[in-house]
Design an enzyme around this catalytic site. Structure first.
Site, PDB file in Angstrom:
ATOM      1  N   HIS A 158       0.592  -0.704  -0.024  1.00 48.69           N
ATOM      2  CA  HIS A 158      -0.378  -0.055  -0.069  1.00 48.69           C
ATOM      3  C   HIS A 158       0.985   1.525   0.458  1.00 48.69           C
ATOM      4  O   HIS A 158       2.133   1.185  -0.122  1.00 48.69           O
ATOM      5  CB  HIS A 158      -1.523  -0.240   1.459  1.00 48.69           C
ATOM      6  CG  HIS A 158      -2.990  -0.810   0.695  1.00 48.69           C
ATOM      7  ND1 HIS A 158      -2.137  -2.361   1.630  1.00 48.69           N
ATOM      8  CD2 HIS A 158      -3.503  -0.542   0.671  1.00 48.69           C
ATOM      9  CE1 HIS A 158      -3.229  -2.834   1.260  1.00 48.69           C
ATOM     10  NE2 HIS A 158      -4.082  -2.062   1.103  1.00 48.69           N
ATOM     11  N   LYS A 162      -0.658   5.115   4.880  1.00 46.42           N
ATOM     12  CA  LYS A 162      -1.356   3.650   5.425  1.00 46.42           C
ATOM     13  C   LYS A 162      -0.251   3.288   6.671  1.00 46.42           C
ATOM     14  O   LYS A 162       0.044   2.750   6.301  1.00 46.42           O
ATOM     15  CB  LYS A 162      -1.407   2.428   4.438  1.00 46.42           C
ATOM     16  CG  LYS A 162      -2.342   1.291   5.794  1.00 46.42           C
ATOM     17  CD  LYS A 162      -2.227   0.442   4.068  1.00 46.42           C
ATOM     18  CE  LYS A 162      -3.267  -0.037   4.511  1.00 46.42           C
ATOM     19  NZ  LYS A 162      -4.806  -0.084   5.443  1.00 46.42           N
ATOM     20  N   GLY A 168      -6.115  -4.469   5.947  1.00 48.56           N
ATOM     21  CA  GLY A 168      -7.101  -4.920   6.022  1.00 48.56           C
ATOM     22  C   GLY A 168      -7.988  -6.158   5.433  1.00 48.56           C
ATOM     23  O   GLY A 168      -8.576  -7.195   5.401  1.00 48.56           O
TER      24      GLY A 168
END
Length: 277
Positions: A158, A162, A168
């Protein structure tokens, strides 16, 4: 049926602005409220103007309960602490609460489950339709391939901003793999490898996390056998996919009884998909 009135919380963030643009562009829904934290520089601004789509006559404020009371649902990609608070307000207002927030603790999860006695909640580590289909495929593959022959590793990347790891989505995919093998992820998860770790323990599910640049989200589930590997992947190229999924979830939940649901319910992969309205 009238358009579903949706509130965007965390309206000033990247995802909040994406949600405003997406809801404004989609049929069957409209933005009726926008919430930011107290002290935010965005308070008092028009939500549409902030999101770059022009005036939509929705002022950003910091009074969620009064706004929720006039809405049909709320779209929430904020922080664990804020999400738990919003879940309580959604329960009081008896509205739909779509949760895409990640990094939730066990205590947070319990609070959300309690709120689901009065609100219709759809919660997922990833709202994209593709990732949720991927989770079904991962579960099937993990069930079909014996743990003694195939090791499971989950790789995710990511953007540099983040704050939680693993993502998640990575955990969602890990849970799918664990379900496929009839094990508890908490018992078999390996999050960190450093130094002399010894040989890989059979049956474990490993996670590797990368952060950098502006990557929206990339996930691969690797099933590594002797002489062959199966790689199941999803690449997110635009945050709009999460926003569209959240709207789809809200429309699915509208009119349903209070309870806690996932995107798998929304997509028709579980018995809850046909729950009576």
């Amino acid at each position: 049926m009238n358009d579903m009135g949706l509130v965007i919380v965390g309206a000033g963030g990247r995802m909040g602005q994406t949600l405003i643009r997406t809801v404004h562009a989609m049929e069957g829904v409209r933005v009726v409220g926008a919430i930011e934290r107290s002290g935010s520089p965005h308070l008092g601004r028009d939500a549409g103007e902030l999101a770059g789509i022009g005036i939509i006559n929705v002022e950003i404020c910091d009074e969620p309960l009064s706004v929720f009371a006039k809405a049909d649902g709320v779209l929430d990609f904020t922080t664990p602490k804020a999400t738990v608070e919003f879940a309580g307000y959604a329960a009081q207002a008896r509205i739909v609460h779509v949760i895409g927030t990640t990094g939730l603790s066990g205590e947070d999860e319990a609070a959300i489950a309690a709120a689901a006695r009065h609100a219709t909640i759809v919660k997922s580590g990833n709202m994209s339709l593709g990732v949720n289909l991927l989770s079904v495929l991962v579960k099937q593959a993990a069930r079909a391939l014996d743990a003694a022959d195939f090791d499971i590793e989950i790789l995710e990347m990511h953007h540099r901003h983040k704050v939680d790891a693993p993502s998640g989505t990575a955990l969602l995919l890990g849970e799918a793999a664990a379900e496929g093998r009839a094990i508890e992820l908490a018992d078999k998860s390996v999050r960190v490898r450093d130094g002399h770790t010894g040989p890989r323990e059979a049956g474990t599910i490993g996670f590797a996390t990368l952060r950098g640049g502006s990557v929206v989200g990339e996930h691969s589930v690797i099933l590594a056998g002797i002489g062959e590997r199966i790689v199941l992947s999803h690449l997110a190229e635009d945050r709009t996919i999460f926003a569209r999924g959240a709207v789809k979830a809200a429309l699915w939940a509208r009119g349903r009884k209070p309870g806690l649901h996932s995107m798998l319910d929304v997509l028709g992969f579980t018995e809850n998909s046909d729950q009576a309205r």
